[in-house]
Design an enzyme around this catalytic site. Structure first.
Site, short mmCIF file in Angstrom:
data_model
loop_
_atom_site.label_atom_id
_atom_site.label_comp_id
_atom_site.label_asym_id
_atom_site.label_seq_id
_atom_site.Cartn_x
_atom_site.Cartn_y
_atom_site.Cartn_z
CG HIS A 155 36.15 75.68 -40.44
ND1 HIS A 155 36.10 75.07 -41.48
CD2 HIS A 155 37.52 75.28 -39.76
CE1 HIS A 155 36.84 74.62 -42.16
NE2 HIS A 155 38.37 75.03 -41.34
CB SER A 278 8.51 89.98 -40.07
OG SER A 278 8.04 89.07 -39.96
#
Length: 445
Positions: A155, A278
């Site tokens: 999880h 970027s």
């Protein structure tokens, strides 16, 4: 002219491969269709459907470069028929006495489904080749990092120790199952189609099945033994397997994507020279390959779902099924080819940082609660031990050795000994088993 980003000169490399481009390019497709018509004539000659020598004469003339594709397109639109434009365009370049002996007794699906059979064969071979290359890289990583301890996560949270080799071996084992699926399915998928109007081969009479066998052999495919005009399970199964391949590659990509986060830093994608993550944040090194593998898998599942829908077809012919396949099958093939190419690059240059993996385990106290639970269960029973440890670790946030000693259920020394017990021994054994299975499978291949 590209009308979609996925086929543009700027971006096509993200959605396919040069090899699958070559298969699905319209000119290449049309030439293969013409070659199929030649094979049909060759199969018909022994039955007297067409005169002797028809196939050789047709092979010499049936070249896509000889066709006026503008005329073929115009006639396709004018007739509203999928291949009549091609028939008329071909007739214009054939000797007059040959024109009536082309495409005799066959239908659109006989042509296009047989082309599908060759596509499933050729794309299947490409996928198998690239999966084997991925398996090579994964097996090498699994062996190298058999004993590299890292946090196993459930999880999204650190749980108990595993090894990185164990994680990679899980990927390799899944890839091996895909290879098994490709090998096992090949005999089902790689078949031709010669069915005639409703599948009964009435045009060819009693010789129909034998003629079909010769035709399929002539295009390098197996005889299906049964017409499959509305039985689309072969195409659906192949597309599903490709979507599953993409799913496995996406699972790998997402794992790299997550573990490459700077606050974790256990893995990193290879940095291509000149690559820019970027144009506003120059410090960034984005895991764009892992991210794109997930994108490709989503689209592959979408296309494979269309192929699965095609299994529901009406009566003995239903254009809703096979015409949708014309869009969805090339798409899932292209997406899978792109995913495999990207995965090979990712795995071939993957940066593994064992020191960061060890630091994560250390930061969370060794992640030994499962081992302490196993030791305490012998004394208290599993469910009572679970409750006690839950109270100590979750509710109280206490150090387990001291807290359990204070409760009188174990000594601090016992707790530390339980926590220090081997946690990843079985991981190494499972890595060894995956390596051995792959070696055995490759020896048989």
């Amino acid at each position: 002219m590209a009308t979609r980003l996925t086929t543009s000169r700027l971006y096509a490399h993200l959605w396919g491969s040069p090899e699958t481009d070559a298969l699905f390019d319209e000119v290449a497709m049309l030439q293969r269709w013409l070659d199929i018509l030649v094979a049909l004539a060759r199969a018909q000659e022994p039955s007297g459907v067409v005169p002797p020598g028809t196939a050789d004469r047709l092979a010499a003339a049936a070249r896509v470069e000889a066709l006026d594709l503008g005329f073929v397109a115009e006639q396709t639109r004018a007739t509203s028929h999928s291949t009549l434009g091609l028939i008329r365009g071909l007739a214009r370049v054939l000797p007059e006495d040959l024109r009536e002996h082309v495409y005799v007794g066959a239908t659109v699906q006989d042509l296009t489904d047989t082309w599908f059979g060759t596509v499933l064969r050729d794309v299947g071979d490409l996928v198998r080749r690239d999966l084997l290359a991925c398996e090579d890289l994964l097996l090498a990583l699994a062996a190298e990092h058999r004993d590299t301890v890292m946090a196993g996560r459930t999880h999204g949270q650190p749980g108990a120790p595993i090894t990185f080799g164990f994680k990679v071996a899980s990927w390799a084992d899944e890839v091996r199952r895909h290879l098994d699926r490709l090998d096992e399915g090949r005999a089902r998928w790689c078949v031709g189609q010669l069915a005639g109007a409703v599948g009964a081969l009435a045009f060819f009479g009693a010789d129909g099945p034998a003629l079909r066998g010769r035709f399929c052999a002539g295009v390098g495919l197996a005889d299906p033994g049964m017409s499959w005009l509305t039985a689309r399970d072969r195409v659906a199964e192949f597309g599903t397997v490709l979507a599953m391949v993409c799913g496995t590659l996406a699972r790998i990509g997402v794992e790299v994507y997550e573990l490459a986060r700077p606050e974790i830093g256990e893995l990193a994608e290879p940095a291509a020279p000149g690559a820019v993550s970027s144009i506003t944040m120059p410090h960034k090194r984005n895991p764009e390959t892992g991210e794109h593998l997930d994108t490709l898998a989503r689209l592959a599942r979408s296309s494979s779902a269309v192929l699965l829908e095609g299994m529901v077809g009406g009566h003995e012919r239903d254009g809703r099924s096979w015409k949708a396949e014309w869009v969805a099958l090339p798409e899932v093939c292209q997406l899978t080819a792109a995913a495999l190419r990207l995965a090979r690059g990712l795995l071939g240059g993957l940066e593994v940082h064992p020191e960061a993996m060890a630091a994560t385990v250390e930061r969370f106290g060794g992640l030994d609660s499962e081992r302490v639970l196993a030791g305490l269960s012998v004394r208290l029973g599993k469910h009572r031990a679970q409750q006690v440890l839950h109270e100590v670790l979750r509710d109280e946030g206490a150090e387990p050795a001291a807290a359990l000693a204070a409760r009188g259920v174990a000594t601090a020394a016992e707790v530390r000994a339980w926590g220090a017990a081997g946690a990843v021994d079985a991981c190494g054994a499972m890595v060894d088993a995956v390596l051995a299975r792959a070696a055995l499978a490759r020896g048989r291949a």
